[in-house]
Scaffold this motif. Structure first.
Motif, PDB file in Angstrom:
ATOM      1  N   UNK A  19       0.818  -1.204   0.000  1.00 37.44           N
ATOM      2  CA  UNK A  19       0.000   0.000   0.000  1.00 37.44           C
ATOM      3  C   UNK A  19       0.858   1.262   0.000  1.00 37.44           C
ATOM      4  N   UNK A  20       1.986   1.192   0.711  1.00 37.09           N
ATOM      5  CA  UNK A  20       2.867   2.357   0.848  1.00 37.09           C
ATOM      6  C   UNK A  20       4.308   1.864   0.680  1.00 37.09           C
ATOM      7  N   UNK A  21       4.899   2.106  -0.495  1.00 33.93           N
ATOM      8  CA  UNK A  21       6.200   1.496  -0.813  1.00 33.93           C
ATOM      9  C   UNK A  21       7.361   1.938   0.070  1.00 33.93           C
ATOM     10  N   UNK A  22       7.213   3.065   0.770  1.00 30.61           N
ATOM     11  CA  UNK A  22       8.282   3.514   1.662  1.00 30.61           C
ATOM     12  C   UNK A  22       7.683   4.396   2.752  1.00 30.61           C
ATOM     13  N   UNK A  23       8.521   4.794   3.686  1.00 27.91           N
ATOM     14  CA  UNK A  23       8.061   5.599   4.818  1.00 27.91           C
ATOM     15  C   UNK A  23       7.477   6.933   4.355  1.00 27.91           C
ATOM     16  N   UNK A  24       8.128   7.562   3.381  1.00 23.39           N
ATOM     17  CA  UNK A  24       7.645   8.866   2.919  1.00 23.39           C
ATOM     18  C   UNK A  24       6.243   8.760   2.342  1.00 23.39           C
ATOM     19  N   UNK A  25       5.987   7.697   1.586  1.00 23.22           N
ATOM     20  CA  UNK A  25       4.651   7.511   1.016  1.00 23.22           C
ATOM     21  C   UNK A  25       3.616   7.321   2.114  1.00 23.22           C
ATOM     22  N   UNK A  26       3.983   6.599   3.167  1.00 24.62           N
ATOM     23  CA  UNK A  26       3.055   6.401   4.281  1.00 24.62           C
ATOM     24  C   UNK A  26       2.770   7.712   5.003  1.00 24.62           C
ATOM     25  N   UNK A  27       3.800   8.504   5.260  1.00 25.42           N
ATOM     26  CA  UNK A  27       3.605   9.766   5.966  1.00 25.42           C
ATOM     27  C   UNK A  27       2.765  10.737   5.140  1.00 25.42           C
TER      28      UNK A  27
END
Length: 216
Positions: free
Chosen positions: A50-58
């Motif tokens: 759903x969110x390929x990395x931390x930045x995408x999740x934030x």
């Protein structure tokens, strides 16, 4: 089958974002993604799909918060309440979202323009309109500006330090009701004075939130 898979994917996304909000408030933006996945009840591989990395999740959390604020306004409008009650309902919803704790924690990880684009509408503009309607109806004192309302929500939605008060969120809602009484015209008449400065309107608060988003 495809419809069920899409529903499952959407549910997983919502669970991840909800868990991320909780973990970010408690541990900050460097919190372990494994912990977020655990609280969401999904595997870490699902989180990364759903969110390929931390930045995408934030960034997803920032968009989700603003989207939920827009949804709160839509619920207020659908309820067809008077403007003051609508304002009250929205402010309580914003306190539940803990926007004052989450958005500053995301400083430097999102842009206001990008988050608003993802949310579709600007909840600050919606709030200003609702506040204006309440003032036109004589339900809110005329010297209150949108920044007064927004900054109070930010203050009340920040948890007390150290988890020393388990009822922290309930207390915030109680204190919000006290503040709401202070918005009524009767409060201004009893004191017979206008509010002291600074008076933070839409443009000023917009600059504040841009600084919050950009801060390193």
């Amino acid at each position: 089958m495809a419809s069920r898979m899409r529903a499952d994917a959407q549910r997983n996304r919502e669970q991840i974002l909800c868990a991320a909000r909780d973990v970010l408030v408690a541990e900050g933006v460097d919190a372990a993604l494994d912990e977020i996945a655990r609280r969401a009840g999904v595997g870490i591989a699902t989180l990364y799909r759903r969110f390929p990395n931390r930045e995408a999740l934030l960034q997803g959390v920032a968009v989700d918060i603003l989207s939920r604020m827009v949804e709160a306004f839509d619920r207020v409008r659908a309820a067809q309440t008077d403007p003051f009650e609508g304002l009250r309902l929205f402010m309580h919803a914003a306190v539940d979202l803990r926007i004052g704790a989450i958005m500053p924690a995301l400083s430097g990880r999102f842009t206001v323009e990008g988050a608003l684009s993802g949310a579709g509408r600007d909840p600050l503009r919606e709030l200003q309109q609702l506040l204006g309607e309440a003032q036109e109806a004589g339900l809110v004192r005329g010297d209150v500006l949108v920044g007064d309302v927004t900054l109070m929500v930010i203050r009340l939605s920040r948890p007390l330090p150290g988890d020393v008060v388990p009822q922290d969120r309930d207390i915030a809602h109680r204190q919000l009701e006290i503040y709401l009484d202070g918005l009524r015209p009767a409060a201004a008449r009893e004191r017979a004075i206008r509010l002291p400065g600074p008076a933070i309107g839409f443009a000023w608060f917009n600059k504040i939130r841009e600084r919050i988003a950009a801060r390193d």
